[in-house]
Write a protein that holds these residues in place. Structure first.
Motif, PDB file in Angstrom:
ATOM      1  N   GLU A 143       0.839  -1.197   0.000  1.00 32.32           N
ATOM      2  CA  GLU A 143       0.000   0.000   0.000  1.00 32.32           C
ATOM      3  C   GLU A 143       0.875   1.248   0.000  1.00 32.32           C
ATOM      4  O   GLU A 143       1.852   1.312   0.739  1.00 32.32           O
ATOM      5  CB  GLU A 143      -0.898   0.039   1.243  1.00 32.32           C
ATOM      6  N   GLU A 144       0.491   2.208  -0.813  1.00 33.91           N
ATOM      7  CA  GLU A 144       1.134   3.527  -0.800  1.00 33.91           C
ATOM      8  C   GLU A 144       0.256   4.392   0.093  1.00 33.91           C
ATOM      9  O   GLU A 144      -0.749   4.953  -0.351  1.00 33.91           O
ATOM     10  CB  GLU A 144       1.224   4.078  -2.224  1.00 33.91           C
ATOM     11  N   GLU A 145       0.618   4.447   1.369  1.00 29.44           N
ATOM     12  CA  GLU A 145      -0.251   5.039   2.387  1.00 29.44           C
ATOM     13  C   GLU A 145      -0.687   6.472   2.084  1.00 29.44           C
ATOM     14  O   GLU A 145      -1.812   6.854   2.402  1.00 29.44           O
ATOM     15  CB  GLU A 145       0.425   4.969   3.749  1.00 29.44           C
ATOM     16  N   GLY A 146       0.154   7.264   1.463  1.00 29.22           N
ATOM     17  CA  GLY A 146      -0.197   8.652   1.159  1.00 29.22           C
ATOM     18  C   GLY A 146      -1.311   8.781   0.139  1.00 29.22           C
ATOM     19  O   GLY A 146      -1.892   9.859  -0.009  1.00 29.22           O
ATOM     20  N   LEU A 147      -1.616   7.710  -0.584  1.00 28.11           N
ATOM     21  CA  LEU A 147      -2.663   7.750  -1.609  1.00 28.11           C
ATOM     22  C   LEU A 147      -3.972   7.117  -1.131  1.00 28.11           C
ATOM     23  O   LEU A 147      -4.950   7.095  -1.872  1.00 28.11           O
ATOM     24  CB  LEU A 147      -2.178   7.046  -2.882  1.00 28.11           C
ATOM     25  N   LEU A 148      -3.968   6.623   0.107  1.00 30.50           N
ATOM     26  CA  LEU A 148      -5.146   5.947   0.643  1.00 30.50           C
ATOM     27  C   LEU A 148      -5.721   6.746   1.812  1.00 30.50           C
ATOM     28  O   LEU A 148      -4.995   7.461   2.504  1.00 30.50           O
ATOM     29  CB  LEU A 148      -4.774   4.542   1.119  1.00 30.50           C
ATOM     30  N   ASP A 149      -7.023   6.586   2.032  1.00 33.08           N
ATOM     31  CA  ASP A 149      -7.626   7.249   3.183  1.00 33.08           C
ATOM     32  C   ASP A 149      -7.430   6.407   4.440  1.00 33.08           C
ATOM     33  O   ASP A 149      -6.780   5.348   4.394  1.00 33.08           O
ATOM     34  CB  ASP A 149      -9.100   7.588   2.923  1.00 33.08           C
ATOM     35  N   GLU A 150      -7.998   6.834   5.551  1.00 35.29           N
ATOM     36  CA  GLU A 150      -7.789   6.163   6.836  1.00 35.29           C
ATOM     37  C   GLU A 150      -8.346   4.740   6.868  1.00 35.29           C
ATOM     38  O   GLU A 150      -7.960   3.936   7.712  1.00 35.29           O
ATOM     39  CB  GLU A 150      -8.391   6.992   7.982  1.00 35.29           C
ATOM     40  N   LYS A 151      -9.224   4.382   5.927  1.00 32.87           N
ATOM     41  CA  LYS A 151      -9.780   3.025   5.867  1.00 32.87           C
ATOM     42  C   LYS A 151      -9.106   2.171   4.795  1.00 32.87           C
ATOM     43  O   LYS A 151      -9.538   1.061   4.523  1.00 32.87           O
ATOM     44  CB  LYS A 151     -11.283   3.081   5.631  1.00 32.87           C
ATOM     45  N   GLY A 152      -8.061   2.706   4.156  1.00 32.65           N
ATOM     46  CA  GLY A 152      -7.341   1.955   3.140  1.00 32.65           C
ATOM     47  C   GLY A 152      -7.940   2.040   1.750  1.00 32.65           C
ATOM     48  O   GLY A 152      -7.550   1.297   0.855  1.00 32.65           O
ATOM     49  N   ARG A 153      -8.873   2.956   1.543  1.00 33.09           N
ATOM     50  CA  ARG A 153      -9.491   3.142   0.228  1.00 33.09           C
ATOM     51  C   ARG A 153      -8.690   4.161  -0.574  1.00 33.09           C
ATOM     52  O   ARG A 153      -8.112   5.088   0.011  1.00 33.09           O
ATOM     53  CB  ARG A 153     -10.929   3.653   0.383  1.00 33.09           C
ATOM     54  N   PRO A 154      -8.674   4.030  -1.914  1.00 29.54           N
ATOM     55  CA  PRO A 154      -8.008   5.076  -2.700  1.00 29.54           C
ATOM     56  C   PRO A 154      -8.724   6.408  -2.471  1.00 29.54           C
ATOM     57  O   PRO A 154      -9.943   6.451  -2.370  1.00 29.54           O
ATOM     58  CB  PRO A 154      -8.143   4.609  -4.147  1.00 29.54           C
ATOM     59  N   LYS A 155      -7.955   7.464  -2.366  1.00 29.42           N
ATOM     60  CA  LYS A 155      -8.552   8.786  -2.142  1.00 29.42           C
ATOM     61  C   LYS A 155      -9.448   9.151  -3.321  1.00 29.42           C
ATOM     62  O   LYS A 155      -9.165   8.768  -4.470  1.00 29.42           O
ATOM     63  CB  LYS A 155      -7.459   9.831  -1.931  1.00 29.42           C
ATOM     64  N   PRO A 156     -10.543   9.869  -3.065  1.00 32.98           N
ATOM     65  CA  PRO A 156     -11.467  10.239  -4.139  1.00 32.98           C
ATOM     66  C   PRO A 156     -10.748  10.927  -5.296  1.00 32.98           C
ATOM     67  O   PRO A 156      -9.884  11.774  -5.091  1.00 32.98           O
ATOM     68  CB  PRO A 156     -12.450  11.183  -3.441  1.00 32.98           C
ATOM     69  N   GLY A 157     -11.102  10.525  -6.509  1.00 34.74           N
ATOM     70  CA  GLY A 157     -10.527  11.105  -7.717  1.00 34.74           C
ATOM     71  C   GLY A 157      -9.227  10.464  -8.160  1.00 34.74           C
ATOM     72  O   GLY A 157      -8.694  10.799  -9.208  1.00 34.74           O
ATOM     73  N   LEU A 158      -8.693   9.510  -7.389  1.00 36.60           N
ATOM     74  CA  LEU A 158      -7.377   8.935  -7.672  1.00 36.60           C
ATOM     75  C   LEU A 158      -7.396   7.799  -8.694  1.00 36.60           C
ATOM     76  O   LEU A 158      -6.598   7.768  -9.624  1.00 36.60           O
ATOM     77  CB  LEU A 158      -6.751   8.412  -6.368  1.00 36.60           C
ATOM     78  N   ALA A 159      -8.292   6.845  -8.533  1.00 35.72           N
ATOM     79  CA  ALA A 159      -8.247   5.584  -9.278  1.00 35.72           C
ATOM     80  C   ALA A 159      -8.442   5.771 -10.780  1.00 35.72           C
ATOM     81  O   ALA A 159      -9.226   6.605 -11.227  1.00 35.72           O
ATOM     82  CB  ALA A 159      -9.303   4.620  -8.747  1.00 35.72           C
ATOM     83  N   LEU A 160      -7.736   4.962 -11.534  1.00 32.97           N
ATOM     84  CA  LEU A 160      -7.920   4.887 -12.975  1.00 32.97           C
ATOM     85  C   LEU A 160      -9.151   4.032 -13.253  1.00 32.97           C
ATOM     86  O   LEU A 160      -9.286   2.931 -12.717  1.00 32.97           O
ATOM     87  CB  LEU A 160      -6.686   4.246 -13.627  1.00 32.97           C
ATOM     88  N   LEU A 161     -10.066   4.547 -14.070  1.00 27.90           N
ATOM     89  CA  LEU A 161     -11.251   3.799 -14.467  1.00 27.90           C
ATOM     90  C   LEU A 161     -11.159   3.448 -15.943  1.00 27.90           C
ATOM     91  O   LEU A 161     -10.633   4.218 -16.745  1.00 27.90           O
ATOM     92  CB  LEU A 161     -12.522   4.624 -14.244  1.00 27.90           C
ATOM     93  N   TYR A 162     -11.690   2.292 -16.290  1.00 24.17           N
ATOM     94  CA  TYR A 162     -11.728   1.865 -17.689  1.00 24.17           C
ATOM     95  C   TYR A 162     -13.188   1.694 -18.099  1.00 24.17           C
ATOM     96  O   TYR A 162     -13.952   1.024 -17.416  1.00 24.17           O
ATOM     97  CB  TYR A 162     -10.967   0.557 -17.868  1.00 24.17           C
TER      98      TYR A 162
END
Length: 178
Positions: A143-162
């Motif tokens: 996990e890249e902790e700086g890119l995840l929220d306190e629950k381990g989810r990707p921060k809003p707007g981060l994830a690549l969608l296909y």
């Protein structure tokens, strides 16, 4: 709303998209390959199981059967060009092992830049139509902790969608909890 009877392959099988591609990494001897798979899913939390659906036509399919272990990494929108390139070229024709990566605890290649990645040991392979579902047990998590929220989810707007057929995007940064 129009309707039609499904007979054979659908003209566009994208109604359930967008999806977050999991970049599958596999190594057989010194050969490294990566393949984005948007048909992926968590299957169980205890034990932690994750599945990716890969067509037998794909070069990665044969490597997975030989290696019996693989990685699944999840990438930010900023890596859209690399993920698209990996999905647009066959490992039969190009050396995808040149993509920046590192080897995990079990020796599986993990594509650099991910906000999270799993190392998996292959448990089962099941054929469903024109794809095989590779079921892996998660044996390590990155996990890249700086890119995840306190629950381990990707921060809003981060994830690549296909969205299918070469169309990529990112989620809106607006989120809500009812």
């Amino acid at each position: 709303m129009r309707s039609y009877r499904a007979q054979g392959p659908l003209p566009g099988f994208y109604h359930y998209y967008p999806g977050v591609p999991a970049v599958v990494g596999v190594r057989v001897e010194e050969r490294v390959n990566f393949c984005p798979a948007v048909w992926n899913t968590g299957l169980s939390a205890d034990p932690p199981l994750f599945g990716v659906s890969i067509s037998p036509k794909r070069f990665t399919h044969g490597l997975l059967l030989k290696a019996r272990r693989f990685s699944a990494s999840f990438h930010p929108f900023g890596q859209k060009d690399l993920v698209h390139w990996l999905g647009s070229h066959s490992g039969r024709e190009v050396d995808k092992g040149q993509a920046p990566h590192f080897l995990g605890h079990t020796g599986v290649p993990i594509l650099e830049g991910a906000y999270a990645a799993y190392e998996l040991e292959l448990l089962e392979v099941h054929t469903f139509g024109d794809h095989d579902l590779f079921v892996g047990r998660v044996v390590a998590v990155w996990e890249e902790e700086g890119l995840l929220d306190e629950k381990g989810r990707p921060k809003p707007g981060l994830a690549l969608l296909y969205y299918g057929k070469g169309l990529y995007g990112r989620p809106a940064e607006e989120t809500f909890a009812p």
